[in-house]
Design a protein around this motif. Sequence first.
Motif, PDB file in Angstrom:
ATOM      1  N   HIS A  67       0.863  -1.187   0.000  1.00  0.00           N
ATOM      2  CA  HIS A  67       0.000   0.000   0.000  1.00  0.00           C
ATOM      3  C   HIS A  67       0.901   1.239   0.000  1.00  0.00           C
ATOM      4  CE1 HIS A  67      -2.429  -3.263   1.687  1.00  0.00           C
ATOM      5  NE2 HIS A  67      -3.501  -2.600   1.313  1.00  0.00           N
ATOM      6  N   PRO A  68       1.579   1.507  -1.100  1.00  0.00           N
ATOM      7  CA  PRO A  68       2.610   2.545  -1.102  1.00  0.00           C
ATOM      8  C   PRO A  68       2.089   3.971  -0.989  1.00  0.00           C
ATOM      9  CG  PRO A  68       2.247   1.719  -3.321  1.00  0.00           C
ATOM     10  CD  PRO A  68       1.461   0.839  -2.404  1.00  0.00           C
ATOM     11  N   ASN A  69       0.790   4.172  -1.262  1.00  0.00           N
ATOM     12  CA  ASN A  69       0.245   5.532  -1.278  1.00  0.00           C
ATOM     13  C   ASN A  69      -0.823   5.748  -0.218  1.00  0.00           C
ATOM     14  OD1 ASN A  69       1.758   6.375  -3.672  1.00  0.00           O
ATOM     15  ND2 ASN A  69       0.469   4.903  -4.758  1.00  0.00           N
ATOM     16  N   SER A  70      -0.774   4.970   0.851  1.00  0.00           N
ATOM     17  CA  SER A  70      -1.779   5.106   1.907  1.00  0.00           C
ATOM     18  C   SER A  70      -1.370   6.198   2.902  1.00  0.00           C
ATOM     19  CB  SER A  70      -1.944   3.777   2.657  1.00  0.00           C
ATOM     20  OG  SER A  70      -2.714   3.963   3.829  1.00  0.00           O
ATOM     21  N   PRO A  71      -2.151   7.266   3.003  1.00  0.00           N
ATOM     22  CA  PRO A  71      -1.852   8.278   4.027  1.00  0.00           C
ATOM     23  C   PRO A  71      -1.992   7.737   5.446  1.00  0.00           C
ATOM     24  CG  PRO A  71      -3.317   9.173   2.336  1.00  0.00           C
ATOM     25  CD  PRO A  71      -3.253   7.694   2.118  1.00  0.00           C
ATOM     26  N   ALA A  72      -2.934   6.849   5.645  1.00  0.00           N
ATOM     27  CA  ALA A  72      -3.169   6.319   6.993  1.00  0.00           C
ATOM     28  C   ALA A  72      -2.101   5.329   7.432  1.00  0.00           C
ATOM     29  CB  ALA A  72      -4.544   5.667   7.060  1.00  0.00           C
ATOM     30  N   TYR A  73      -1.482   4.679   6.455  1.00  0.00           N
ATOM     31  CA  TYR A  73      -0.465   3.667   6.770  1.00  0.00           C
ATOM     32  C   TYR A  73       0.838   3.984   6.032  1.00  0.00           C
ATOM     33  CZ  TYR A  73      -3.709   0.710   9.324  1.00  0.00           C
ATOM     34  OH  TYR A  73      -4.597   0.221  10.263  1.00  0.00           O
TER      35      TYR A  73
END
Length: 247
Positions: A67-73
Amino acid sequence: MHSGIEKADAITQRAVLLTDIQTLGSTVVLAPHPDDESLGCGGTIIRLRQLGLPVHVIFVSDGTMSHPNSPAYPAERLRALREAEASEALNRLGVEADACTFMRLPDTAVPTPDQSGFADAVVTLTDLIDWINPATVLVPWERDPHRDHRATWQLLQAVRTQDRQTPFRVLEYLIWLWELGRPDDMPRPDERRVWQVPIDTVIDQRDDAIAAHISQVTRLIDDDPTAFYLSPELLTHFERPYELFLE
């Protein structure tokens, strides 16, 4: 030969039943990412542990590119989540809590022989294997169609080419060959022997271990449209009541 079923059938037709799994002895599993251990050889791990044989799992990459573009993670949080999921999966497979190691190499960039960092990774892996001293190492197939899987095989190959007093047996497991493999990724009949390990008696437990990787098999992280997802359709490739290994 195009479908995953056709590829699986072609290899299965060559398989010889591994009748005495105890011959594997103490075993190290090299998993390029958290979840590969359960997908590729989870049933075999369970059966080894049922026999009381030690199993140590080495997770090669940090898994942070699912998930390279997850703001939350962001990467650090995602790494912690995936390591927690991996630990729970190993618990469900019967692996002892202290029998795992996280190398934390970069996901989708595990170094290959022509890249910087490869020699250091080989030293780290050599030290780990010398310390664990397994009889057998399970590693992804040499041409499994994912660059980290191939890099993991290359790391182990570099360890094997050293002058070792106690050589170990190597069996190669299959992950993405069914879904993504090209014809030249398939093992040739004169290249590898194929072993089949029945897992029908432990497949529910194996599936429970796969399910422990919640971030990969659900939409737990829903803020990255580019994210990787092990959909039910992809997981059908792992419904067979046996696992295949190449040697």
